[in-house]
Write an enzyme that holds these catalytic residues in place. Sequence first.
Site, PDB file in Angstrom:
ATOM      1  N   LYS A   1       0.868  -1.177   0.000  1.00 41.11           N
ATOM      2  CA  LYS A   1       0.000   0.000   0.000  1.00 41.11           C
ATOM      3  C   LYS A   1       0.906   1.229   0.000  1.00 41.11           C
ATOM      4  O   LYS A   1       1.448   1.627   1.026  1.00 41.11           O
ATOM      5  CB  LYS A   1      -0.896  -0.034   1.237  1.00 41.11           C
ATOM      6  CG  LYS A   1      -1.962   1.023   1.204  1.00 41.11           C
ATOM      7  CD  LYS A   1      -1.473   2.115   2.092  1.00 41.11           C
ATOM      8  CE  LYS A   1      -2.236   3.330   2.271  1.00 41.11           C
ATOM      9  NZ  LYS A   1      -1.897   4.429   1.394  1.00 41.11           N
TER      10      LYS A   1
ATOM     11  N   GLY B   1       6.703   4.952   8.365  1.00 43.28           N
ATOM     12  CA  GLY B   1       5.893   6.168   8.402  1.00 43.28           C
ATOM     13  C   GLY B   1       5.994   6.846   9.741  1.00 43.28           C
ATOM     14  O   GLY B   1       6.998   6.712  10.453  1.00 43.28           O
ATOM     15  N   SER B   2       4.939   7.560  10.102  1.00 37.56           N
ATOM     16  CA  SER B   2       4.980   8.397  11.305  1.00 37.56           C
ATOM     17  C   SER B   2       4.787   7.564  12.571  1.00 37.56           C
ATOM     18  O   SER B   2       4.133   6.517  12.542  1.00 37.56           O
ATOM     19  CB  SER B   2       3.887   9.450  11.206  1.00 37.56           C
ATOM     20  OG  SER B   2       2.640   8.817  11.087  1.00 37.56           O
TER      21      SER B   2
ATOM     22  N   VAL C   1       0.942   6.801  13.393  1.00 39.26           N
ATOM     23  CA  VAL C   1       0.307   5.714  12.629  1.00 39.26           C
ATOM     24  C   VAL C   1       0.966   4.377  12.991  1.00 39.26           C
ATOM     25  O   VAL C   1       0.292   3.345  13.065  1.00 39.26           O
ATOM     26  CB  VAL C   1       0.349   5.986  11.109  1.00 39.26           C
ATOM     27  CG1 VAL C   1      -0.259   4.830  10.332  1.00 39.26           C
ATOM     28  CG2 VAL C   1      -0.402   7.274  10.779  1.00 39.26           C
ATOM     29  N   GLY C   2       2.270   4.406  13.283  1.00 38.49           N
ATOM     30  CA  GLY C   2       2.951   3.189  13.732  1.00 38.49           C
ATOM     31  C   GLY C   2       2.286   2.599  14.971  1.00 38.49           C
ATOM     32  O   GLY C   2       2.129   1.376  15.101  1.00 38.49           O
TER      33      GLY C   2
ATOM     34  N   GLU D   1       9.454   1.231  11.075  1.00 37.59           N
ATOM     35  CA  GLU D   1      10.517   2.181  10.731  1.00 37.59           C
ATOM     36  C   GLU D   1       9.877   3.560  10.795  1.00 37.59           C
ATOM     37  O   GLU D   1       9.112   3.926   9.899  1.00 37.59           O
ATOM     38  CB  GLU D   1      11.045   1.913   9.305  1.00 37.59           C
ATOM     39  CG  GLU D   1      11.626   0.521   9.096  1.00 37.59           C
ATOM     40  CD  GLU D   1      13.105   0.432   9.413  1.00 37.59           C
ATOM     41  OE1 GLU D   1      13.708   1.466   9.780  1.00 37.59           O
ATOM     42  OE2 GLU D   1      13.660  -0.668   9.304  1.00 37.59           O
TER      43      GLU D   1
ATOM     44  N   CYS E   1      13.421  10.817   6.843  1.00 40.98           N
ATOM     45  CA  CYS E   1      13.353  10.336   8.232  1.00 40.98           C
ATOM     46  C   CYS E   1      14.683  10.570   8.933  1.00 40.98           C
ATOM     47  O   CYS E   1      14.719  10.894  10.119  1.00 40.98           O
ATOM     48  CB  CYS E   1      12.983   8.866   8.265  1.00 40.98           C
ATOM     49  SG  CYS E   1      14.109   7.834   7.329  1.00 40.98           S
TER      50      CYS E   1
ATOM     51  N   GLU F   1       9.559  16.319  14.695  1.00 41.24           N
ATOM     52  CA  GLU F   1       9.936  16.266  13.284  1.00 41.24           C
ATOM     53  C   GLU F   1       9.232  17.375  12.522  1.00 41.24           C
ATOM     54  O   GLU F   1       8.005  17.407  12.476  1.00 41.24           O
ATOM     55  CB  GLU F   1       9.433  14.931  12.719  1.00 41.24           C
ATOM     56  CG  GLU F   1      10.487  14.020  12.243  1.00 41.24           C
ATOM     57  CD  GLU F   1       9.902  12.755  11.618  1.00 41.24           C
ATOM     58  OE1 GLU F   1       8.773  12.342  11.916  1.00 41.24           O
ATOM     59  OE2 GLU F   1      10.634  12.181  10.808  1.00 41.24           O
TER      60      GLU F   1
HETATM   61  P1  NAD Z   1       2.222   8.459   7.612  1.00 41.66           P
HETATM   62  O1  NAD Z   1       2.390   7.666   8.854  1.00 41.66           O
HETATM   63  O2  NAD Z   1       1.207   9.522   7.584  1.00 41.66           O
HETATM   64  O3  NAD Z   1       1.869   7.500   6.391  1.00 41.66           O
HETATM   65  C1  NAD Z   1       2.652   6.370   6.092  1.00 41.66           C
HETATM   66  C2  NAD Z   1       1.779   5.354   5.394  1.00 41.66           C
HETATM   67  O4  NAD Z   1       0.789   4.899   6.316  1.00 41.66           O
HETATM   68  C3  NAD Z   1       1.020   5.910   4.181  1.00 41.66           C
HETATM   69  O5  NAD Z   1       0.964   4.921   3.175  1.00 41.66           O
HETATM   70  C4  NAD Z   1      -0.363   6.170   4.751  1.00 41.66           C
HETATM   71  O6  NAD Z   1      -1.390   6.141   3.785  1.00 41.66           O
HETATM   72  C5  NAD Z   1      -0.500   5.011   5.726  1.00 41.66           C
HETATM   73  N1  NAD Z   1      -1.489   5.227   6.790  1.00 41.66           N
HETATM   74  C6  NAD Z   1      -1.960   6.406   7.283  1.00 41.66           C
HETATM   75  N2  NAD Z   1      -2.898   6.172   8.227  1.00 41.66           N
HETATM   76  C7  NAD Z   1      -3.015   4.836   8.349  1.00 41.66           C
HETATM   77  C8  NAD Z   1      -3.809   3.982   9.156  1.00 41.66           C
HETATM   78  N3  NAD Z   1      -4.690   4.455  10.052  1.00 41.66           N
HETATM   79  N4  NAD Z   1      -3.647   2.643   9.040  1.00 41.66           N
HETATM   80  C9  NAD Z   1      -2.763   2.132   8.153  1.00 41.66           C
HETATM   81  N5  NAD Z   1      -1.998   2.885   7.335  1.00 41.66           N
HETATM   82  C10 NAD Z   1      -2.115   4.227   7.434  1.00 41.66           C
HETATM   83  O7  NAD Z   1       3.671   9.006   7.254  1.00 41.66           O
HETATM   84  P2  NAD Z   1       4.092   9.921   6.029  1.00 41.66           P
HETATM   85  O8  NAD Z   1       3.658  11.305   6.310  1.00 41.66           O
HETATM   86  O9  NAD Z   1       3.687   9.278   4.744  1.00 41.66           O
HETATM   87  O10 NAD Z   1       5.684   9.785   6.097  1.00 41.66           O
HETATM   88  C11 NAD Z   1       6.458  10.568   6.908  1.00 41.66           C
HETATM   89  C12 NAD Z   1       6.880   9.806   8.151  1.00 41.66           C
HETATM   90  O11 NAD Z   1       7.532   8.608   7.788  1.00 41.66           O
HETATM   91  C13 NAD Z   1       7.873  10.601   8.971  1.00 41.66           C
HETATM   92  O12 NAD Z   1       7.593  10.445  10.331  1.00 41.66           O
HETATM   93  C14 NAD Z   1       9.196   9.929   8.593  1.00 41.66           C
HETATM   94  O13 NAD Z   1      10.225  10.127   9.514  1.00 41.66           O
HETATM   95  C15 NAD Z   1       8.781   8.515   8.482  1.00 41.66           C
HETATM   96  N6  NAD Z   1       9.762   7.742   7.704  1.00 41.66           N
HETATM   97  C16 NAD Z   1      10.575   6.861   8.357  1.00 41.66           C
HETATM   98  C17 NAD Z   1      11.539   6.144   7.663  1.00 41.66           C
HETATM   99  C18 NAD Z   1      12.464   5.173   8.363  1.00 41.66           C
HETATM  100  O14 NAD Z   1      13.135   4.428   7.700  1.00 41.66           O
HETATM  101  N7  NAD Z   1      12.539   5.154   9.684  1.00 41.66           N
HETATM  102  C19 NAD Z   1      11.684   6.343   6.286  1.00 41.66           C
HETATM  103  C20 NAD Z   1      10.842   7.249   5.653  1.00 41.66           C
HETATM  104  C21 NAD Z   1       9.871   7.935   6.375  1.00 41.66           C
END
Ligand code: NAD
Length: 477
Positions: A171, A224-225, A228-229, A246, A280, A379
């Site tokens: 996704k 991701g964030s 959401v994690g 991650e 990130c 962040e």
């Molecule tokens: P996000 O958490 O908003 O979204 C990440 C993904 O999760 C997207 O595909 C989104 O559609 C999905 N998502 C959102 N809500 C969800 C839910 N309720 N259930 C399941 N999936 C859901 O993050 P973002 O804004 O896309 O990315 C930025 C974040 O990602 C920052 O915090 C960044 O530091 C982090 N990031 C971390 C790494 C790493 O390797 N540690 C790498 C890249 C980005």
Amino acid sequence: MQFNFIANAPQTSTSGQTLAVLDPSDGQIYDQIQRSQAADVDEAVAAARQCFNTVWGKFSAAERGRLLMRLSARISDSVDELTAIEQRDCGKPTKQARADALALARYFEFYAGACDKLHGDTIPYLEGYSVLTWREPHGVTGHIIPWNYPMQIFGRSVGGALAAGNACVVKPAEDACLSLLRVAQLAAEVGFPAGAINIVTGYGHEVGDALARHPGIDHISFTGSPSVGTLIQQVAAQRHCPVTLELGGKSPQIVFADADLDAAVPAILNAIVQNAGQTCSAGSRLLVAQAIYEPLLARLGQAFEQLRVGPASMDLDLGPLIRQSQQQRVWDFLSDAQVANIPMVAQGRVVDEAPQAGFYQAPTLLRDVPPQHRLAQEEVFGPVLCAMAFDDEDHAVALANATRFGLVAGVWTRDGARQFRMARRIRSGQVFINNYGAGGGVELPFGGVKSSGYGREKGFEALHGFTTLKTVAIRHG
Ligand code: NAD
């Protein structure tokens, strides 16, 4: 119009709805993706399961490796096309989009070579027994990907999962799907069996949530964030599904008075400017020894003033941010800085050619940021570097560790003993000494501690996360 990619075929979503795709450089709509729902996830998981049970799961490790290598070669041949797609979809300057496409090819090359190197152990045990361990794939893995580096994160996550023998349901982020839809087509073209790689596009709270909840998903890789994690972990915990997390970072660049500043300055600059700070591992906190605080800020200030921001196709230092809400987020942080009287050292410039409707933000260097201020704690995910001074090594360590994150740290010093002390004392997943992630680091395990998550993707280590260990004890007398 873009379609989901399920069982090697384009599919419309069951909802019949679509989402607009915007070009961040001019804010205009130029394409549509499917707004999928749980029923589409069902279809993708069923395709992946069928593939795993009947074809993919029966491939030898060497056969998987050959196929991954073919995909790597195909991606390399398609670098120009993928660069163009990513540049428009994500607003990345050409050199960044190209670097992402090349990194994707390199991930598949690395994991192609790793497929048949993943061994188990034999374990000495009681007389008359033989004990061995097998590393087995989870089965069907779910991959939730953010918008900042779609190709790189697909490469490290899906590349590792496929190498370990899993079939994948992906996704992508709603803002950044197009390159991955194309890569899945390329995979089908080089011979990946139907169902090995499936892509379902749409919103996180719809598709992502459905994927995390799906009983047919055996493992979830989430990048991701942190917020959401947390949701993903809670949902997955209901059925004890393992999760690789991650998450975000607020990574320090720590510069001691004996540092080689000619090497440090460009690396510090790149670590906050790359991908317009939407990284990130962005080195977003600059901790500087008091003795060199003023001269280093003067030097960095000059460098910031030279930076230019503009449309992705102009290939300047920075492109636009991904979307309007991200731009607003950065503005909010900067207006908080003004309210708190945090001094601005310097700013780069958005070029005149940048369309008004694009999501541009000039890179900004702030100084004397109070360590507890949200600018030093949260962040920003934009090109904002926050500088503060430290008195001695203990103070530097205390500041470095004083956020809820622990992803990356950069340490700049010529003192060898201090290099090791710092590497030991900093709480983060990786410490770079006199460099900051040069070369992409496909081979290097990557991940965090604390709110940066606990997954380890990239490198050989990722294969441990994408497998489960089975112990076999045989009593033979
Ligand atoms: P996000 O958490 O908003 O979204 C990440 C993904 O999760 C997207 O595909 C989104 O559609 C999905 N998502 C959102 N809500 C969800 C839910 N309720 N259930 C399941 N999936 C859901 O993050 P973002 O804004 O896309 O990315 C930025 C974040 O990602 C920052 O915090 C960044 O530091 C982090 N990031 C971390 C790494 C790493 O390797 N540690 C790498 C890249 C980005």
